[in-house]
Write an enzyme that holds these catalytic residues in place. Structure first.
Site, PDB file in Angstrom:
ATOM      1  N   GLY A  25       0.830  -1.204   0.000  1.00  0.00           N
ATOM      2  CA  GLY A  25       0.000   0.000   0.000  1.00  0.00           C
ATOM      3  C   GLY A  25       0.861   1.250   0.000  1.00  0.00           C
ATOM      4  O   GLY A  25       1.789   1.380   0.797  1.00  0.00           O
ATOM      5  N   GLY A  27      -0.638   4.529  -0.105  1.00  0.00           N
ATOM      6  CA  GLY A  27      -1.597   5.613   0.044  1.00  0.00           C
ATOM      7  C   GLY A  27      -1.285   6.478   1.239  1.00  0.00           C
ATOM      8  O   GLY A  27      -0.141   6.869   1.458  1.00  0.00           O
ATOM      9  N   CYS A 174     -38.626  -2.741   4.150  1.00  0.00           N
ATOM     10  CA  CYS A 174     -39.863  -1.966   4.283  1.00  0.00           C
ATOM     11  C   CYS A 174     -39.581  -0.572   4.858  1.00  0.00           C
ATOM     12  O   CYS A 174     -40.300   0.383   4.552  1.00  0.00           O
ATOM     13  CB  CYS A 174     -40.874  -2.709   5.138  1.00  0.00           C
ATOM     14  SG  CYS A 174     -40.273  -3.229   6.751  1.00  0.00           S
TER      15      CYS A 174
END
Length: 428
Positions: A25, A27, A174
Site C-alpha cells: 500500500g 496511500g 420496508c
C-alpha cells in the site's frame, strides 16, 4: 553499559541496511511509512500498490504532487522516497497484492511485511500469505482520528482474520421503501434507485412502495391478500423500474413525478402506516416550478459548494441535470449498457444527493449537504494526515522491535489521535 548499548544499536543498524521488507500500500499510511523507513535506515524495500494518483489524494499523501495525477502510486512513492535517501534500493510494483504471482514463495524473501491497506480482502490475503511463509506482519489502519497497529506472527499472536470485524449495518427493506425515519434511509434508497434506473437491477434493492409491508396490515391474512392483489395488478406494475424509465426516454420530470408524487400518494393509501407517524408530503414538479422559485440552485447556507444545503427547487434542478447527464453516459456506452455507482463520479453523486434530499423533504427530515451525503453514501470516514503519520511511526517502532529480536514486547497500539501522539512522543 554504554558499549553494550552502542553494540546493540550497531547490530540493529546493520540489520536495517541488510534486511528486505515489503510495504503493501502506497496511500495515506504507505507514503508516510515509506518515508519513515528510508530515513530510519532501511535500504531494501519493495512497495506494491494497485492504484493511480488522484487529485483527492494530494491533501494527505505527501509524496505525491499535482503533476503526478494519473501515475502509479507505487512508482511515484518510490521516486519521491529516493530523494530522502538516494542510496536506498526500492522496487515498486504497480499491481494488486492479490495477484497469484505474490504467493507464499514471494513473501518468503522478506524479513518483515508492513501493511498500509484500506480494504479487508487484501488484508486477509496478506495475512494468509504471511502465515504460510511464517513472516512477521505489522498490520495497521486508521479511521479519522482513530488508528491501530498490531503485530501478527504465526504461533505467537492471533491472526488478522481471528479478530472479529464489525458487520456492515443493514436496514429492513420496508423501512427503506415505505417508512424512512433517518437521512441514511433516504440515502440508501437513492443508491438503490441509481442501480434500478442506470445500473444492475437487484430484486433486494427495490425502491417502489412495499405492498407486503407487515406493518401496513393488522394481520398476516391481510398482508398476504395485499401482496397477492399486487401481483395480479396488471402489466403496468409488472414493468421494472428500468424498463419504465427507458420507455419514457429517461424523462427527468416524468421520473420525478413518478418517484416523488405518484409513489408517495400510493404510500398514503397504506393508511395504517401513518397512524403513529407523520405522513409523507408528495412533491409535484409543475407546482414547484410555478411557485416562483428562482431558475437555478438556491443555497440556503453559505460556505463551500459541497457544504451548502439547497432548497427543494434547487434539488429538483439537480435531479434533472444529473438524470440528463447519466442518460447521456448510457447512450455513449450503447444498447444494454449499465452504469456503476461511484461516489467520485459527479453526475452519480449529484443524482444520489438530489434524490435522497427530495425524499428527506417528503418525510419531514432536515436535508443534507452534498458533502454529508457523500460521507454516508460512500461509507466514508475522512482520512486525517496526522493520524496516518502517527500510525506510520508506530509501524516502524514495532518493526524495530521485531528486528531486534523483541517480538514478545510487541503489542497492539490504538487509541484516539491525541493519545496516539502522546504515546508516539513517549516511545521516541
Amino acid at each position: 553499559m554504554v558499549q553494550l548499548v552502542g553494540s546493540l544499536l550497531k547490530e540493529l543498524a546493520d540489520s536495517l541496511s541488510s534486511c528486505k521488507v515489503l510495504v503493501v500500500g502506497a496511500g495515506g499510511i504507505g507514503c508516510e511509512l515509506l518515508k519513515n523507513l528510508v530515513l530510519t535506515g532501511f535500504k531494501n524495500i519493495d512497495v506494491i500498490d494497485l492504484d493511480t494518483i488522484d487529485v483527492s489524494n494530494l491533501n494527505r499523501q505527501f509524496l505525491f504532487q499535482k503533476k503526478h495525477v494519473g501515475k502509479s502510486k507505487a512508482q511515484v512513492a518510490k521516486e519521491s522516497a529516493l530523494q530522502f535517501c538516494p542510496s536506498a534500493n526500492i522496487t515498486a510494483y504497480h499491481d494488486s497484492i492479490m495477484n497469484p504471482d505474490y504467493n507464499a514463495e514471494f513473501f518468503r524473501q522478506f524479513m518483515l511485511v508492513m501493511n498500509a491497506l484500506d480494504n479487508r480482502a487484501a488484508r486477509n490475503h496478506v495475512n494468509r500469505m504471511c502465515l504460510a511463509a511464517d513472516i512477521p506482519l505489522v498490520e495497521s489502519g486508521t479511521a479519522g482520528y482513530l488508528g491501530q497497529v498490531t503485530v501478527i506472527k504465526r504461533g505467537m499472536t492471533e491472526c488478522y482474520e481471528c479478530q472479529p470485524k464489525p458487520a456492515q449495518k443493514t436496514f429492513p427493506g420496508c423501512t427503506i421503501r415505505n417508512t424512512p425515519s433517518e437521512p441514511i434511509h433516504c440515502i440508501v434508497w437513492a443508491k438503490y434507485l441509481f442501480n434500478q434506473l442506470f445500473g444492475e437491477e437487484d430484486a433486494d434493492q427495490e425502491v417502489s412502495p412495499d405492498t407486503a409491508d407487515p406493518e401496513a396490515s393488522w394481520n398476516p391474512e391481510e398482508t398476504a391478500a395485499r401482496a397477492t392483489a399486487s401481483e395480479k395488478d396488471g402489466d403496468i406494475r409488472r414493468v421494472s423500474t428500468k424498463e419504465w424509465a427507458r420507455s419514457t426516454g429517461y424523462d427527468p420530470i416524468k421520473l420525478f413525478n413518478k418517484l416523488f408524487k405518484d409513489d408517495i400518494m400510493y404510500l398514503l393509501t397504506m393508511d395504517k402506516l401513518w397512524k403513529k407517524r407523520k405522513a409523507p408530503t408528495p412533491l409535484d414538479w409543475q407546482q414547484l416550478e410555478n411557485s416562483g422559485h428562482p431558475q437555478g440552485e438556491s443555497p440556503t447556507t453559505s460556505g463551500l459548494k459541497d457544504q451548502q444545503v439547497l432548497d427543494v427547487w434547487g434539488y429538483c434542478q439537480l435531479f434533472q441535470h444529473s438524470v440528463e447527464s447519466l442518460r447521456s453516459q448510457l447512450q455513449e456506452k450503447g444498447e444494454g449498457a449499465e452504469l456503476v455507482w461511484d461516489k467520485d463520479d459527479p453526475p452519480a453523486m449529484d443524482f444520489v444527493t438530489a434524490a435522497a434530499n427530495l425524499r428527506m423533504n417528503i418525510f419531514s427530515m432536515n436535508m443534507k449537504s452534498r458533502f454529508d451525503v457523500k460521507s454516508m453514501a460512500g461509507n466514508i470516514i475522512p482520512a486525517i494526515a496526522t493520524t496516518n503519520a502517527v500510525i506510520a511511526g508506530l509501524i516502524v517502532l514495532e518493526g524495530l522491535k521485531i528486528l531486534s529480536g523483541e517480538l514478545e514486547s510487541c503489542r497492539t497500539v490504538g487509541s484516539a489521535g491525541l493519545n496516539m501522539i502522546t504515546c508516539f512522543q513517549t516511545c521516541v
